[in-house]
Design a protein around this motif. Sequence first.
Motif, PDB file in Angstrom:
ATOM      1  N   PRO A   1       0.805  -1.225   0.000  1.00 28.11           N
ATOM      2  CA  PRO A   1       0.000   0.000   0.000  1.00 28.11           C
ATOM      3  C   PRO A   1       0.842   1.281   0.000  1.00 28.11           C
ATOM      4  CG  PRO A   1      -0.937  -1.578   1.525  1.00 28.11           C
ATOM      5  CD  PRO A   1       0.369  -2.154   1.060  1.00 28.11           C
ATOM      6  N   MET A   2       2.066   1.189   0.488  1.00 29.98           N
ATOM      7  CA  MET A   2       2.942   2.367   0.497  1.00 29.98           C
ATOM      8  C   MET A   2       3.311   2.820  -0.909  1.00 29.98           C
ATOM      9  SD  MET A   2       3.628   3.178   3.739  1.00 29.98           S
ATOM     10  CE  MET A   2       5.280   3.868   3.917  1.00 29.98           C
ATOM     11  N   THR A   3       3.163   1.926  -1.893  1.00 30.45           N
ATOM     12  CA  THR A   3       3.580   2.277  -3.252  1.00 30.45           C
ATOM     13  C   THR A   3       2.476   2.955  -4.058  1.00 30.45           C
ATOM     14  OG1 THR A   3       2.927   0.191  -4.317  1.00 30.45           O
ATOM     15  CG2 THR A   3       5.088   0.257  -3.231  1.00 30.45           C
ATOM     16  N   VAL A   4       1.272   3.050  -3.513  1.00 31.87           N
ATOM     17  CA  VAL A   4       0.191   3.742  -4.221  1.00 31.87           C
ATOM     18  C   VAL A   4       0.484   5.247  -4.193  1.00 31.87           C
ATOM     19  CG1 VAL A   4      -2.280   4.264  -4.230  1.00 31.87           C
ATOM     20  CG2 VAL A   4      -1.486   1.949  -3.674  1.00 31.87           C
ATOM     21  N   ASP A   5       0.428   5.870  -5.363  1.00 25.65           N
ATOM     22  CA  ASP A   5       0.770   7.296  -5.470  1.00 25.65           C
ATOM     23  C   ASP A   5      -0.439   8.211  -5.395  1.00 25.65           C
ATOM     24  OD1 ASP A   5       3.701   7.132  -6.004  1.00 25.65           O
ATOM     25  OD2 ASP A   5       3.009   5.944  -7.708  1.00 25.65           O
ATOM     26  N   ALA A   6      -1.633   7.704  -5.727  1.00 20.74           N
ATOM     27  CA  ALA A   6      -2.837   8.531  -5.694  1.00 20.74           C
ATOM     28  C   ALA A   6      -4.051   7.614  -5.742  1.00 20.74           C
ATOM     29  CB  ALA A   6      -2.864   9.514  -6.863  1.00 20.74           C
ATOM     30  N   VAL A   7      -5.190   8.153  -5.313  1.00 19.02           N
ATOM     31  CA  VAL A   7      -6.469   7.442  -5.372  1.00 19.02           C
ATOM     32  C   VAL A   7      -7.459   8.329  -6.105  1.00 19.02           C
ATOM     33  CG1 VAL A   7      -8.410   6.540  -4.025  1.00 19.02           C
ATOM     34  CG2 VAL A   7      -6.064   6.137  -3.250  1.00 19.02           C
ATOM     35  N   LEU A   8      -8.262   7.705  -6.952  1.00 14.58           N
ATOM     36  CA  LEU A   8      -9.273   8.402  -7.737  1.00 14.58           C
ATOM     37  C   LEU A   8     -10.599   7.683  -7.520  1.00 14.58           C
ATOM     38  CD1 LEU A   8      -9.789  10.623  -9.869  1.00 14.58           C
ATOM     39  CD2 LEU A   8      -8.972   9.029 -11.608  1.00 14.58           C
ATOM     40  N   VAL A   9     -11.627   8.416  -7.098  1.00 12.08           N
ATOM     41  CA  VAL A   9     -12.909   7.819  -6.729  1.00 12.08           C
ATOM     42  C   VAL A   9     -14.007   8.360  -7.639  1.00 12.08           C
ATOM     43  CG1 VAL A   9     -14.634   7.616  -4.887  1.00 12.08           C
ATOM     44  CG2 VAL A   9     -12.196   7.491  -4.330  1.00 12.08           C
ATOM     45  N   SER A  10     -14.828   7.449  -8.173  1.00  7.36           N
ATOM     46  CA  SER A  10     -15.898   7.864  -9.079  1.00  7.36           C
ATOM     47  C   SER A  10     -17.110   8.408  -8.331  1.00  7.36           C
ATOM     48  CB  SER A  10     -16.327   6.691  -9.966  1.00  7.36           C
ATOM     49  OG  SER A  10     -16.898   5.643  -9.187  1.00  7.36           O
ATOM     50  N   HIS A  11     -17.442   7.798  -7.189  1.00  9.71           N
ATOM     51  CA  HIS A  11     -18.607   8.261  -6.420  1.00  9.71           C
ATOM     52  C   HIS A  11     -18.573   7.661  -5.022  1.00  9.71           C
ATOM     53  CE1 HIS A  11     -20.105   4.430  -8.063  1.00  9.71           C
ATOM     54  NE2 HIS A  11     -21.062   4.457  -7.160  1.00  9.71           N
ATOM     55  N   GLY A  12     -19.497   8.107  -4.189  1.00  5.45           N
ATOM     56  CA  GLY A  12     -19.398   7.834  -2.768  1.00  5.45           C
ATOM     57  C   GLY A  12     -20.064   6.580  -2.255  1.00  5.45           C
ATOM     58  N   HIS A  13     -20.596   5.727  -3.105  1.00  2.00           N
ATOM     59  CA  HIS A  13     -21.160   4.480  -2.593  1.00  2.00           C
ATOM     60  C   HIS A  13     -20.053   3.580  -2.054  1.00  2.00           C
ATOM     61  CE1 HIS A  13     -25.204   4.767  -4.957  1.00  2.00           C
ATOM     62  NE2 HIS A  13     -25.266   5.333  -3.766  1.00  2.00           N
ATOM     63  N   PRO A  14     -20.311   2.891  -0.934  1.00  2.00           N
ATOM     64  CA  PRO A  14     -19.222   2.188  -0.251  1.00  2.00           C
ATOM     65  C   PRO A  14     -18.593   1.063  -1.050  1.00  2.00           C
ATOM     66  CG  PRO A  14     -21.353   1.697   0.774  1.00  2.00           C
ATOM     67  CD  PRO A  14     -21.572   2.826  -0.154  1.00  2.00           C
ATOM     68  N   ASP A  15     -19.320   0.473  -2.015  1.00  2.00           N
ATOM     69  CA  ASP A  15     -18.682  -0.567  -2.824  1.00  2.00           C
ATOM     70  C   ASP A  15     -17.687   0.023  -3.814  1.00  2.00           C
ATOM     71  OD1 ASP A  15     -21.004   0.497  -4.076  1.00  2.00           O
ATOM     72  OD2 ASP A  15     -21.163  -1.214  -5.423  1.00  2.00           O
ATOM     73  N   HIS A  16     -17.502   1.348  -3.739  1.00  2.00           N
ATOM     74  CA  HIS A  16     -16.500   2.020  -4.570  1.00  2.00           C
ATOM     75  C   HIS A  16     -15.457   2.786  -3.750  1.00  2.00           C
ATOM     76  CE1 HIS A  16     -18.396   1.411  -8.578  1.00  2.00           C
ATOM     77  NE2 HIS A  16     -19.425   1.148  -7.779  1.00  2.00           N
ATOM     78  N   CYS A  17     -15.669   2.902  -2.447  1.00  2.00           N
ATOM     79  CA  CYS A  17     -14.701   3.710  -1.683  1.00  2.00           C
ATOM     80  C   CYS A  17     -14.480   3.268  -0.243  1.00  2.00           C
ATOM     81  CB  CYS A  17     -15.103   5.178  -1.713  1.00  2.00           C
ATOM     82  SG  CYS A  17     -16.678   5.557  -0.884  1.00  2.00           S
ATOM     83  N   ALA A  18     -15.174   2.242   0.250  1.00  5.53           N
ATOM     84  CA  ALA A  18     -15.075   1.881   1.671  1.00  5.53           C
ATOM     85  C   ALA A  18     -13.669   1.500   2.092  1.00  5.53           C
ATOM     86  CB  ALA A  18     -16.046   0.754   2.012  1.00  5.53           C
ATOM     87  N   ASP A  19     -12.906   0.870   1.192  1.00  5.16           N
ATOM     88  CA  ASP A  19     -11.567   0.421   1.578  1.00  5.16           C
ATOM     89  C   ASP A  19     -10.523   1.531   1.525  1.00  5.16           C
ATOM     90  OD1 ASP A  19     -12.374  -2.139   2.216  1.00  5.16           O
ATOM     91  OD2 ASP A  19     -10.697  -3.078   1.173  1.00  5.16           O
ATOM     92  N   LEU A  20     -10.963   2.755   1.282  1.00  3.34           N
ATOM     93  CA  LEU A  20     -10.039   3.869   1.498  1.00  3.34           C
ATOM     94  C   LEU A  20      -9.612   3.910   2.960  1.00  3.34           C
ATOM     95  CD1 LEU A  20      -8.567   6.404   0.470  1.00  3.34           C
ATOM     96  CD2 LEU A  20     -10.639   7.716   1.035  1.00  3.34           C
ATOM     97  N   ASN A  21     -10.515   3.532   3.870  1.00  5.20           N
ATOM     98  CA  ASN A  21     -10.181   3.554   5.295  1.00  5.20           C
ATOM     99  C   ASN A  21      -9.045   2.594   5.636  1.00  5.20           C
ATOM    100  OD1 ASN A  21     -10.947   2.122   8.158  1.00  5.20           O
ATOM    101  ND2 ASN A  21     -11.069   4.350   8.257  1.00  5.20           N
ATOM    102  N   PRO A  22      -9.120   1.305   5.322  1.00  2.59           N
ATOM    103  CA  PRO A  22      -7.971   0.441   5.632  1.00  2.59           C
ATOM    104  C   PRO A  22      -6.724   0.788   4.836  1.00  2.59           C
ATOM    105  CG  PRO A  22      -9.650  -0.782   4.437  1.00  2.59           C
ATOM    106  CD  PRO A  22     -10.263   0.515   4.833  1.00  2.59           C
ATOM    107  N   LEU A  23      -6.887   1.357   3.642  1.00  2.00           N
ATOM    108  CA  LEU A  23      -5.704   1.772   2.883  1.00  2.00           C
ATOM    109  C   LEU A  23      -4.961   2.874   3.635  1.00  2.00           C
ATOM    110  CD1 LEU A  23      -3.915   1.808   0.350  1.00  2.00           C
ATOM    111  CD2 LEU A  23      -5.534   3.453  -0.644  1.00  2.00           C
ATOM    112  N   LEU A  24      -5.691   3.869   4.110  1.00  2.00           N
ATOM    113  CA  LEU A  24      -5.054   4.957   4.854  1.00  2.00           C
ATOM    114  C   LEU A  24      -4.467   4.450   6.166  1.00  2.00           C
ATOM    115  CD1 LEU A  24      -7.635   7.841   4.277  1.00  2.00           C
ATOM    116  CD2 LEU A  24      -5.434   7.501   3.128  1.00  2.00           C
TER     117      LEU A  24
END
Length: 242
Positions: free
Chosen positions: A49-72
């Motif tokens: 996960p340290m090698t990810v340079d950026a995150v791009l999110v299409s919309h706020g439904h959790p099946d598209h962004c929920a794992d931003l939390n464990p990534l951070l």
Amino acid sequence: MRLTVLGGCGAWPTADQACSGYLVEHSGFRVLIDPGYATVPQLMRVTDPMTVDAVLVSHGHPDHCADLNPLLRARALRDDPAPALPVYAPRNALNPVLALDRKGMLDDALELHEFDPGDQFAVGPFDVGSWLLPHWVPNAGLRLEADGDSLAYTGDTGPSPDLVVLARDAAVFLAEATYPDQVPADSAQYLSTARQAGQTATRAGVGRLVLTHLSPRTDRRAAIDAAAEAYDGDIRVATPAG
């Protein structure tokens, strides 16, 4: 431009498939598109996960962004925390996910860049175009271009003439296809079928069609067959390698 599918299941993950998550790489830069449910364990199979340079999110439904939390968390809660991660998302889309932890806990872990669908901006080596596409919440169709290569991604969307504009001549068209050939009436404005994805792919002249966000109840072969009724090019279903 290299695309690695981390997951492509719609609504909720299954035992063998994460929700939407796509790693796109070019010139050594890695952008993670849509870290949906269960995508971070899949990410860890292919890179730190340290090698990810950026995150791009299409919309706020959790099946598209929920794992931003464990990534951070994976980047921040360590002896040598990673630098703040640039995260690009439609305005207010990430408020619920960013509120999962105590206030301030992850403030230094990300650098939030909010945009309005329709904006154009740069993410590392990628020129990013966005389109407002019909969904229950504001959804940005996304097109990434770099050195003459291109990837178009619908996020989740109902029918729209902008889909052909988004996908025009793209090398890869990553298209939501929740159902094979018919969306239930109450969702027809906000979701798409594999057949519709095939029709758009033909009109836009794309090089490869990748069907994603299939419902856990949708048969992959049925989705490919439905798309093939309208598109005679290379058709695949978004599934992790191996």
